[in-house]
Design a protein around this motif. Structure first.
Motif, mmCIF file in Angstrom:
data_model
loop_
_atom_site.group_PDB
_atom_site.id
_atom_site.type_symbol
_atom_site.label_atom_id
_atom_site.label_comp_id
_atom_site.label_asym_id
_atom_site.label_seq_id
_atom_site.Cartn_x
_atom_site.Cartn_y
_atom_site.Cartn_z
ATOM 1 N N TYR A 93 -48.454 88.677 -31.269
ATOM 2 C CA TYR A 93 -48.343 89.759 -30.285
ATOM 3 C C TYR A 93 -47.114 89.489 -29.422
ATOM 4 O O TYR A 93 -47.061 88.497 -28.700
ATOM 5 C CB TYR A 93 -49.612 89.805 -29.440
ATOM 6 C CG TYR A 93 -49.699 90.927 -28.417
ATOM 7 C CD1 TYR A 93 -48.823 92.008 -28.410
ATOM 8 C CD2 TYR A 93 -50.692 90.894 -27.438
ATOM 9 C CE1 TYR A 93 -48.934 93.015 -27.467
ATOM 10 C CE2 TYR A 93 -50.815 91.903 -26.492
ATOM 11 C CZ TYR A 93 -49.938 92.953 -26.512
ATOM 12 O OH TYR A 93 -50.039 93.962 -25.564
ATOM 13 N N GLU A 94 -46.133 90.369 -29.525
ATOM 14 C CA GLU A 94 -44.908 90.260 -28.735
ATOM 15 C C GLU A 94 -44.873 91.348 -27.674
ATOM 16 O O GLU A 94 -45.175 92.509 -27.946
ATOM 17 C CB GLU A 94 -43.665 90.393 -29.631
ATOM 18 C CG GLU A 94 -42.360 90.293 -28.851
ATOM 19 C CD GLU A 94 -41.122 90.517 -29.702
ATOM 20 O OE1 GLU A 94 -40.048 90.037 -29.315
ATOM 21 O OE2 GLU A 94 -41.238 91.173 -30.766
ATOM 22 N N SER A 101 -38.516 88.715 -23.805
ATOM 23 C CA SER A 101 -39.599 88.697 -24.791
ATOM 24 C C SER A 101 -40.518 87.502 -24.582
ATOM 25 O O SER A 101 -40.064 86.404 -24.235
ATOM 26 C CB SER A 101 -39.011 88.644 -26.205
ATOM 27 O OG SER A 101 -40.002 88.406 -27.175
ATOM 28 N N ARG A 165 -42.285 86.597 -38.364
ATOM 29 C CA ARG A 165 -41.784 87.844 -37.784
ATOM 30 C C ARG A 165 -40.528 88.309 -38.517
ATOM 31 O O ARG A 165 -40.314 89.512 -38.698
ATOM 32 C CB ARG A 165 -41.477 87.650 -36.291
ATOM 33 C CG ARG A 165 -42.710 87.448 -35.438
ATOM 34 C CD ARG A 165 -42.353 87.072 -33.997
ATOM 35 N NE ARG A 165 -41.495 88.046 -33.369
ATOM 36 C CZ ARG A 165 -40.255 87.795 -32.959
ATOM 37 N NH1 ARG A 165 -39.715 86.594 -33.125
ATOM 38 N NH2 ARG A 165 -39.536 88.741 -32.394
ATOM 39 N N PRO A 170 -43.711 94.567 -38.495
ATOM 40 C CA PRO A 170 -44.832 94.648 -37.560
ATOM 41 C C PRO A 170 -45.781 95.789 -37.922
ATOM 42 O O PRO A 170 -45.359 96.814 -38.469
ATOM 43 C CB PRO A 170 -44.154 94.908 -36.206
ATOM 44 C CG PRO A 170 -42.853 95.548 -36.555
ATOM 45 C CD PRO A 170 -42.438 94.950 -37.870
ATOM 46 N N TYR A 172 -47.657 97.109 -35.477
ATOM 47 C CA TYR A 172 -47.535 97.950 -34.289
ATOM 48 C C TYR A 172 -46.152 97.749 -33.695
ATOM 49 O O TYR A 172 -45.625 96.631 -33.671
ATOM 50 C CB TYR A 172 -48.570 97.578 -33.211
ATOM 51 C CG TYR A 172 -50.006 97.577 -33.670
ATOM 52 C CD1 TYR A 172 -50.500 98.575 -34.510
ATOM 53 C CD2 TYR A 172 -50.890 96.583 -33.243
ATOM 54 C CE1 TYR A 172 -51.826 98.574 -34.918
ATOM 55 C CE2 TYR A 172 -52.219 96.579 -33.642
ATOM 56 C CZ TYR A 172 -52.677 97.571 -34.483
ATOM 57 O OH TYR A 172 -53.980 97.566 -34.891
ATOM 58 N N ASP A 173 -45.575 98.820 -33.198
ATOM 59 C CA ASP A 173 -44.285 98.757 -32.518
ATOM 60 C C ASP A 173 -44.170 100.015 -31.665
ATOM 61 O O ASP A 173 -43.851 101.095 -32.160
ATOM 62 C CB ASP A 173 -43.141 98.681 -33.531
ATOM 63 C CG ASP A 173 -41.789 98.405 -32.880
ATOM 64 O OD1 ASP A 173 -41.701 98.469 -31.630
ATOM 65 O OD2 ASP A 173 -40.823 98.118 -33.623
ATOM 66 N N THR A 181 -42.440 97.078 -24.301
ATOM 67 C CA THR A 181 -42.504 97.156 -25.760
ATOM 68 C C THR A 181 -43.596 96.224 -26.268
ATOM 69 O O THR A 181 -43.690 95.068 -25.841
ATOM 70 C CB THR A 181 -41.161 96.762 -26.385
ATOM 71 O OG1 THR A 181 -40.150 97.692 -25.968
ATOM 72 C CG2 THR A 181 -41.237 96.775 -27.915
ATOM 73 N N HIS A 182 -44.421 96.749 -27.178
ATOM 74 C CA HIS A 182 -45.510 95.971 -27.778
ATOM 75 C C HIS A 182 -45.317 95.959 -29.285
ATOM 76 O O HIS A 182 -45.195 97.018 -29.906
ATOM 77 C CB HIS A 182 -46.873 96.597 -27.443
ATOM 78 C CG HIS A 182 -47.128 96.733 -25.976
ATOM 79 N ND1 HIS A 182 -47.836 95.819 -25.241
ATOM 80 C CD2 HIS A 182 -46.747 97.705 -25.091
ATOM 81 C CE1 HIS A 182 -47.890 96.203 -23.977
ATOM 82 N NE2 HIS A 182 -47.230 97.344 -23.865
ATOM 83 N N ARG A 183 -45.294 94.775 -29.852
ATOM 84 C CA ARG A 183 -45.201 94.627 -31.299
ATOM 85 C C ARG A 183 -46.260 93.638 -31.764
ATOM 86 O O ARG A 183 -46.588 92.685 -31.052
ATOM 87 C CB ARG A 183 -43.815 94.120 -31.718
ATOM 88 C CG ARG A 183 -42.683 95.089 -31.418
ATOM 89 C CD ARG A 183 -41.374 94.594 -32.007
ATOM 90 N NE ARG A 183 -40.266 95.492 -31.670
ATOM 91 C CZ ARG A 183 -39.136 95.107 -31.101
ATOM 92 N NH1 ARG A 183 -38.930 93.826 -30.832
ATOM 93 N NH2 ARG A 183 -38.192 95.974 -30.814
ATOM 94 N N TRP A 185 -47.947 91.604 -35.474
ATOM 95 C CA TRP A 185 -47.902 91.275 -36.896
ATOM 96 C C TRP A 185 -49.241 90.665 -37.310
ATOM 97 O O TRP A 185 -49.896 89.990 -36.501
ATOM 98 C CB TRP A 185 -46.815 90.240 -37.187
ATOM 99 C CG TRP A 185 -45.404 90.706 -37.036
ATOM 100 C CD1 TRP A 185 -44.532 91.046 -38.031
ATOM 101 C CD2 TRP A 185 -44.653 90.846 -35.813
ATOM 102 N NE1 TRP A 185 -43.304 91.393 -37.514
ATOM 103 C CE2 TRP A 185 -43.353 91.280 -36.160
ATOM 104 C CE3 TRP A 185 -44.964 90.644 -34.460
ATOM 105 C CZ2 TRP A 185 -42.361 91.514 -35.205
ATOM 106 C CZ3 TRP A 185 -43.988 90.883 -33.507
ATOM 107 C CH2 TRP A 185 -42.706 91.312 -33.887
#
Length: 414
Positions: A93-94, A101, A165, A170, A172-173, A181-183, A185
């Motif tokens: 979860y980024e 980041s 990554r 991902p 979700y992005d 921003t939410h990403r 994997w």
């Protein structure tokens, strides 16, 4: 040694992730939560704060509230907003805020490591808040909000995460309404999962950064399940709770400011005189004061800003707790001068996260309070050192940004 466990996450379909994801339940009051959830049928806030979908006259701890949480969670499946993975996975979860980041691993952590202090705490919890989340977790049969944990970062873990990554797209992005921003994997390769589990065996301790009430409640629900299942093996899902683990060097702590309702019977002049015994005071007029170093504080009172600087000898610099700025303010102003009894429960004081800015402090003073204190942020090293010493920080010592979103990853207990 820290244990991380893969799990079959309940999570949104990719096209629904932005609609489902919601800020943590405890950043809102009831009115704010209702406004945030209004008209958003897929918002996870309807699960985390189910009273937002009920009549305002229903009390927040009414049994109907928790039954509604369970039903609203089920509705997200019926609406094809949520699904559950069929294989145990780990997740990355980024979050990116203002170009910065931070990258965490979404895992399950062991309640036994919470109990034996491998997972370290730095704050006390309130019984009423624990009771609310215990009922919520039990009714939903799930950890619905992740615990924000940190650890002393290891490059070997970062290398594995960064490589995954780089090589995988991902799931979700998206950018949330607040510009974050939410990403995410999915790590579904057993060799990578086992490699990460082995790496975390070299991590001595995990630290609760945010989520003391959620973690304490999750553990108590787990202990309830153990008592109800005396033949448990320790492998059942209820022996673990949902966490996101971030390396310490990536975290950003903001100021956690204080607003107070009155001067405890003092005039403005009397209050400033009392402050002058422990602090030098510099009037700044309309110029908002954001402290830029330890031992300094902004004070907003009577439409004026002041810079307060603590005098030498007021506190012991070698004391890891009482040398914190939040402790200096509490021990020398809030308790002895303003007569705040219990910082956690006294209704004369409130706390404002730094993300809201100094203008919010001015607004609160003009609206429902009399004075405000702008704080210098606590550091992550201070937090870890206090937790390592098995000590406790004063309440509301840290405000982490960006906030993890609820609803992106859910851990079912059975």
């Amino acid at each position: 040694m820290a244990t991380i466990k893969p799990f079959k996450a309940v999570r949104p379909f990719p096209e629904k992730a932005q609609d489902v994801a919601a800020l943590p339940y405890d950043v809102y009051n009831r009115k704010e939560a209702a406004a945030a959830a209004r008209g958003k049928l897929d918002s996870f806030l309807r699960v985390d704060r189910p009273e937002t979908t009920l009549d305002d006259r229903i009390k927040i701890n009414d049994p109907l509230v928790y039954e509604t949480a369970r039903k609203n969670l089920e509705k997200l499946f019926y609406r094809n907003a949520l699904t559950q993975d069929t294989k145990d996975c780990l997740y990355i979860y980024e979050l990116i805020m203002d170009g910065r980041s931070q990258i965490g691993l979404v895992v399950c952590t062991a309640i036994d490591e919470y109990l034996d202090n491998t997972i370290k705490k730095h704050e006390l919890t309130r019984a009423d808040k624990e009771a609310d989340r215990i009922k919520h977790v039990d009714a939903c049969d799930a950890n619905t909000g992740p615990i924000f944990l940190t650890y002393r970062g290891q490059e070997s873990i970062n290398v594995i995460v960064d490589q995954w990554r780089k090589e995988n797209a991902p799931v979700y992005d998206f950018v949330s309404d607040d510009g974050i921003t939410h990403r995410a994997w999915v790590i579904d390769d057993d060799s990578i999962i086992n490699g990460l589990r082995d790496q975390f065996k070299q991590v001595e301790s995990l630290y609760i950064a945010d989520g003391h009430h959620r973690s304490a409640s999750a553990v108590k629900v787990s202990l309830m399940r153990r008592e109800a299942n005396p033949n448990y093996t320790g492998e059942e899902e209820f022996n673990y709770f949902l966490s996101v683990l971030f390396p310490d060097e990536q975290l950003y702590i903001m100021d956690y400011n204080r607003v107070v309702k009155d001067l405890n019977g003092l005039t403005v002049d009397e209050f400033l005189k009392a402050l002058s015994e422990k602090f030098t005071i510099e009037e700044r007029g309309a110029e908002a004061v954001k402290p830029d170093k330890k031992g300094s504080f902004g004070l907003y009172l009577d439409d004026k800003w002041y810079l307060l600087t603590v005098k030498e000898g007021v506190y012991d610099a070698d004391d890891p707790v009482n040398s914190l700025d939040v402790a200096i303010l509490q021990n020398n102003v809030l308790v002895p001068v303003l007569g705040i009894g219990d910082i956690r429960t006294d209704e004369r004081i409130d706390f404002v996260g730094g993300i809201r800015g100094l203008k919010e402090l001015e607004r609160r003073v003009h609206d429902d309070m009399m004075l405000a204190f702008a704080m210098h942020p606590t550091s992550i090293d201070e937090l870890m050192n206090i937790a390592d010493a098995d000590l406790l920080m004063p309440p509301k010592s840290t405000w982490f940004e960006p906030k993890l979103r609820s609803g992106l990853f859910i851990h079912k207990l059975s």
